[in-house]
Design a protein around this motif. Structure first.
Motif, PDB file in Angstrom:
ATOM      1  N   ALA A  39     -23.490  41.191  69.296  1.00 41.96           N
ATOM      2  CA  ALA A  39     -24.339  40.497  68.432  1.00 41.96           C
ATOM      3  C   ALA A  39     -24.383  41.205  67.014  1.00 41.96           C
ATOM      4  CB  ALA A  39     -25.457  40.116  69.078  1.00 41.96           C
ATOM      5  N   GLY A  40     -24.511  40.380  66.036  1.00 43.96           N
ATOM      6  CA  GLY A  40     -24.785  41.033  64.686  1.00 43.96           C
ATOM      7  C   GLY A  40     -23.471  41.794  64.140  1.00 43.96           C
ATOM      8  N   LYS A  41     -22.504  42.252  64.759  1.00 39.72           N
ATOM      9  CA  LYS A  41     -21.333  42.808  64.161  1.00 39.72           C
ATOM     10  C   LYS A  41     -20.664  41.879  63.605  1.00 39.72           C
ATOM     11  CE  LYS A  41     -17.713  45.789  64.542  1.00 39.72           C
ATOM     12  NZ  LYS A  41     -17.690  47.159  64.258  1.00 39.72           N
ATOM     13  N   ARG A  42     -19.971  42.623  62.212  1.00 41.13           N
ATOM     14  CA  ARG A  42     -19.308  41.669  61.323  1.00 41.13           C
ATOM     15  C   ARG A  42     -17.957  42.626  61.050  1.00 41.13           C
ATOM     16  NH1 ARG A  42     -22.352  38.439  57.852  1.00 41.13           N
ATOM     17  NH2 ARG A  42     -24.559  38.440  58.131  1.00 41.13           N
ATOM     18  N   VAL A  43     -16.963  41.596  61.113  1.00 37.98           N
ATOM     19  CA  VAL A  43     -15.515  41.986  60.520  1.00 37.98           C
ATOM     20  C   VAL A  43     -15.538  41.573  59.136  1.00 37.98           C
ATOM     21  CG1 VAL A  43     -13.020  41.923  61.078  1.00 37.98           C
ATOM     22  CG2 VAL A  43     -14.788  42.052  63.072  1.00 37.98           C
ATOM     23  N   PRO A  44     -15.022  42.310  58.170  1.00 38.23           N
ATOM     24  CA  PRO A  44     -14.976  42.121  56.741  1.00 38.23           C
ATOM     25  C   PRO A  44     -13.949  41.014  56.621  1.00 38.23           C
ATOM     26  CG  PRO A  44     -15.214  44.475  56.924  1.00 38.23           C
ATOM     27  CD  PRO A  44     -15.092  43.847  58.316  1.00 38.23           C
ATOM     28  N   SER A  45     -13.734  40.334  55.608  1.00 34.39           N
ATOM     29  CA  SER A  45     -12.654  39.348  55.323  1.00 34.39           C
ATOM     30  C   SER A  45     -11.501  39.811  55.024  1.00 34.39           C
ATOM     31  CB  SER A  45     -13.252  38.461  54.109  1.00 34.39           C
ATOM     32  OG  SER A  45     -12.055  37.450  53.743  1.00 34.39           O
ATOM     33  N   HIS A  46     -10.520  39.468  55.591  1.00 29.88           N
ATOM     34  CA  HIS A  46      -9.092  40.147  55.454  1.00 29.88           C
ATOM     35  C   HIS A  46      -8.170  38.684  55.944  1.00 29.88           C
ATOM     36  CE1 HIS A  46     -10.006  40.097  59.758  1.00 29.88           C
ATOM     37  NE2 HIS A  46      -8.714  40.321  59.816  1.00 29.88           N
ATOM     38  N   ALA A  47      -6.991  39.001  55.654  1.00 26.46           N
ATOM     39  CA  ALA A  47      -5.872  38.184  55.909  1.00 26.46           C
ATOM     40  C   ALA A  47      -4.617  38.858  56.659  1.00 26.46           C
ATOM     41  CB  ALA A  47      -5.448  37.637  54.583  1.00 26.46           C
ATOM     42  N   ARG A  54     -16.166  34.197  75.311  1.00 27.04           N
ATOM     43  CA  ARG A  54     -17.428  34.187  75.736  1.00 27.04           C
ATOM     44  C   ARG A  54     -18.451  34.771  74.467  1.00 27.04           C
ATOM     45  NH1 ARG A  54     -21.098  38.713  77.387  1.00 27.04           N
ATOM     46  NH2 ARG A  54     -19.421  40.138  77.935  1.00 27.04           N
ATOM     47  N   GLY A  55     -19.653  34.018  74.386  1.00 25.59           N
ATOM     48  CA  GLY A  55     -20.449  34.259  73.061  1.00 25.59           C
ATOM     49  C   GLY A  55     -20.253  33.195  71.904  1.00 25.59           C
ATOM     50  N   LYS A  56     -20.582  33.683  70.710  1.00 29.18           N
ATOM     51  CA  LYS A  56     -20.623  32.688  69.702  1.00 29.18           C
ATOM     52  C   LYS A  56     -20.085  33.769  68.270  1.00 29.18           C
ATOM     53  CE  LYS A  56     -23.747  29.095  68.066  1.00 29.18           C
ATOM     54  NZ  LYS A  56     -25.088  28.611  68.178  1.00 29.18           N
ATOM     55  N   VAL A  57     -19.314  33.225  67.589  1.00 33.53           N
ATOM     56  CA  VAL A  57     -19.094  33.698  66.344  1.00 33.53           C
ATOM     57  C   VAL A  57     -18.911  32.791  65.185  1.00 33.53           C
ATOM     58  CG1 VAL A  57     -17.850  35.810  67.461  1.00 33.53           C
ATOM     59  CG2 VAL A  57     -16.537  33.850  66.693  1.00 33.53           C
ATOM     60  N   GLU A  58     -19.284  33.450  64.108  1.00 38.65           N
ATOM     61  CA  GLU A  58     -19.032  32.627  62.854  1.00 38.65           C
ATOM     62  C   GLU A  58     -17.787  32.961  62.155  1.00 38.65           C
ATOM     63  OE1 GLU A  58     -22.607  31.393  59.777  1.00 38.65           O
ATOM     64  OE2 GLU A  58     -21.476  33.350  59.041  1.00 38.65           O
ATOM     65  N   VAL A  59     -16.874  32.182  61.695  1.00 44.45           N
ATOM     66  CA  VAL A  59     -15.569  32.526  61.239  1.00 44.45           C
ATOM     67  C   VAL A  59     -15.936  32.066  59.809  1.00 44.45           C
ATOM     68  CG1 VAL A  59     -13.312  32.233  61.212  1.00 44.45           C
ATOM     69  CG2 VAL A  59     -14.451  32.211  63.232  1.00 44.45           C
ATOM     70  N   ALA A  86      -3.517  29.680  59.805  1.00 48.33           N
ATOM     71  CA  ALA A  86      -2.220  30.093  59.066  1.00 48.33           C
ATOM     72  C   ALA A  86      -2.159  31.288  58.673  1.00 48.33           C
ATOM     73  CB  ALA A  86      -1.843  28.974  58.349  1.00 48.33           C
ATOM     74  N   GLY A  87      -0.939  31.720  58.162  1.00 52.28           N
ATOM     75  CA  GLY A  87      -0.717  32.969  57.806  1.00 52.28           C
ATOM     76  C   GLY A  87      -1.467  33.167  56.434  1.00 52.28           C
ATOM     77  N   ASP A  88      -1.836  34.384  56.002  1.00 49.88           N
ATOM     78  CA  ASP A  88      -2.285  34.556  54.528  1.00 49.88           C
ATOM     79  C   ASP A  88      -3.741  33.660  54.455  1.00 49.88           C
ATOM     80  OD1 ASP A  88      -0.428  36.476  53.918  1.00 49.88           O
ATOM     81  OD2 ASP A  88       1.017  34.761  53.237  1.00 49.88           O
ATOM     82  N   VAL A  89      -4.302  33.381  55.215  1.00 52.34           N
ATOM     83  CA  VAL A  89      -5.720  32.747  55.357  1.00 52.34           C
ATOM     84  C   VAL A  89      -6.899  33.779  55.482  1.00 52.34           C
ATOM     85  CG1 VAL A  89      -7.478  31.155  56.241  1.00 52.34           C
ATOM     86  CG2 VAL A  89      -4.952  30.629  55.922  1.00 52.34           C
ATOM     87  N   PRO A  90      -7.357  34.048  54.285  1.00 51.05           N
ATOM     88  CA  PRO A  90      -8.466  35.108  54.414  1.00 51.05           C
ATOM     89  C   PRO A  90      -9.499  34.726  55.343  1.00 51.05           C
ATOM     90  CG  PRO A  90      -8.019  34.567  52.149  1.00 51.05           C
ATOM     91  CD  PRO A  90      -7.564  33.826  52.872  1.00 51.05           C
ATOM     92  N   HIS A  91     -10.181  35.496  56.185  1.00 48.64           N
ATOM     93  CA  HIS A  91     -11.143  35.241  57.233  1.00 48.64           C
ATOM     94  C   HIS A  91     -12.081  36.535  57.372  1.00 48.64           C
ATOM     95  CE1 HIS A  91      -7.408  36.744  59.408  1.00 48.64           C
ATOM     96  NE2 HIS A  91      -8.539  37.045  60.295  1.00 48.64           N
ATOM     97  N   GLY A  92     -13.297  36.422  57.789  1.00 52.44           N
ATOM     98  CA  GLY A  92     -14.237  37.327  58.197  1.00 52.44           C
ATOM     99  C   GLY A  92     -14.836  36.781  59.647  1.00 52.44           C
ATOM    100  N   LEU A  93     -15.395  37.650  60.271  1.00 55.74           N
ATOM    101  CA  LEU A  93     -16.101  37.272  61.560  1.00 55.74           C
ATOM    102  C   LEU A  93     -17.605  37.911  61.508  1.00 55.74           C
ATOM    103  CD1 LEU A  93     -13.551  38.068  64.084  1.00 55.74           C
ATOM    104  CD2 LEU A  93     -13.958  35.842  63.079  1.00 55.74           C
ATOM    105  N   HIS A  94     -18.387  37.176  62.071  1.00 52.77           N
ATOM    106  CA  HIS A  94     -19.667  37.579  62.228  1.00 52.77           C
ATOM    107  C   HIS A  94     -20.178  37.068  63.909  1.00 52.77           C
ATOM    108  CE1 HIS A  94     -24.343  37.172  61.493  1.00 52.77           C
ATOM    109  NE2 HIS A  94     -24.165  38.513  61.994  1.00 52.77           N
ATOM    110  N   ALA A  95     -20.582  37.994  64.686  1.00 48.65           N
ATOM    111  CA  ALA A  95     -20.932  37.724  66.191  1.00 48.65           C
ATOM    112  C   ALA A  95     -22.253  37.015  65.999  1.00 48.65           C
ATOM    113  CB  ALA A  95     -20.699  38.986  66.975  1.00 48.65           C
ATOM    114  N   LEU A  96     -22.505  36.129  66.509  1.00 51.89           N
ATOM    115  CA  LEU A  96     -23.876  35.459  66.616  1.00 51.89           C
ATOM    116  C   LEU A  96     -24.643  35.804  67.758  1.00 51.89           C
ATOM    117  CD1 LEU A  96     -23.124  31.877  64.843  1.00 51.89           C
ATOM    118  CD2 LEU A  96     -24.082  34.106  63.781  1.00 51.89           C
TER     119      LEU A  96
END
Length: 111
Positions: A42-50, A61-66, A84-94
């Motif tokens: 919980a609270g961990k973030r993965v910076p935006s990337h593609a 399991r759990g809940k993440v914000e994409v 899809a390929g080349d779509v920038p995305h980041g993650l935040h574990a709620l």
């Protein structure tokens, strides 16, 4: 946790893995596909990337914000998201989360 990559036809018990793997790890890496077990406290973030190719994120399991550009989508247990390929995305574990990420690798890959 160091795991041996799965081989063709091998069964991987994700339920058991959930209790054993405390860190993100590769489950399978072949010429055309890669599977990763993502462990996000919980609270961990993965910076935006593609990623240049198609992929899926399946929340086990759990809940993440994409984050997708200016939008945020919530992914919860038993849900899967295609990107899809080349779509920038980041993650935040709620909440503490476990995700199965499947990446389709480029056909030109040689290893």
């Amino acid at each position: 946790m160091a795991l041996t990559h799965a081989s063709s036809g091998q069964v991987v018990n994700l339920g058991a893995l959930d209790g054993q793997a405390t860190e993100t790890c590769a489950l399978l890496k072949a010429r055309d596909i890669e599977l990763m077990w993502l462990v996000l406290p919980a609270g961990k973030r993965v910076p935006s990337h593609a990623v240049s190719t198609s992929m899926t994120l399946q929340c086990m399991r759990g809940k993440v914000e994409v984050q997708l550009g200016g939008e945020a989508r919530v992914l919860e247990a038993d849900q899967v998201m295609y990107l899809a390929g080349d779509v920038p995305h980041g993650l935040h574990a709620l909440k503490d989360a476990r995700l199965l990420m499947t990446v389709v690798l480029p056909a030109s890959r040689t290893d």
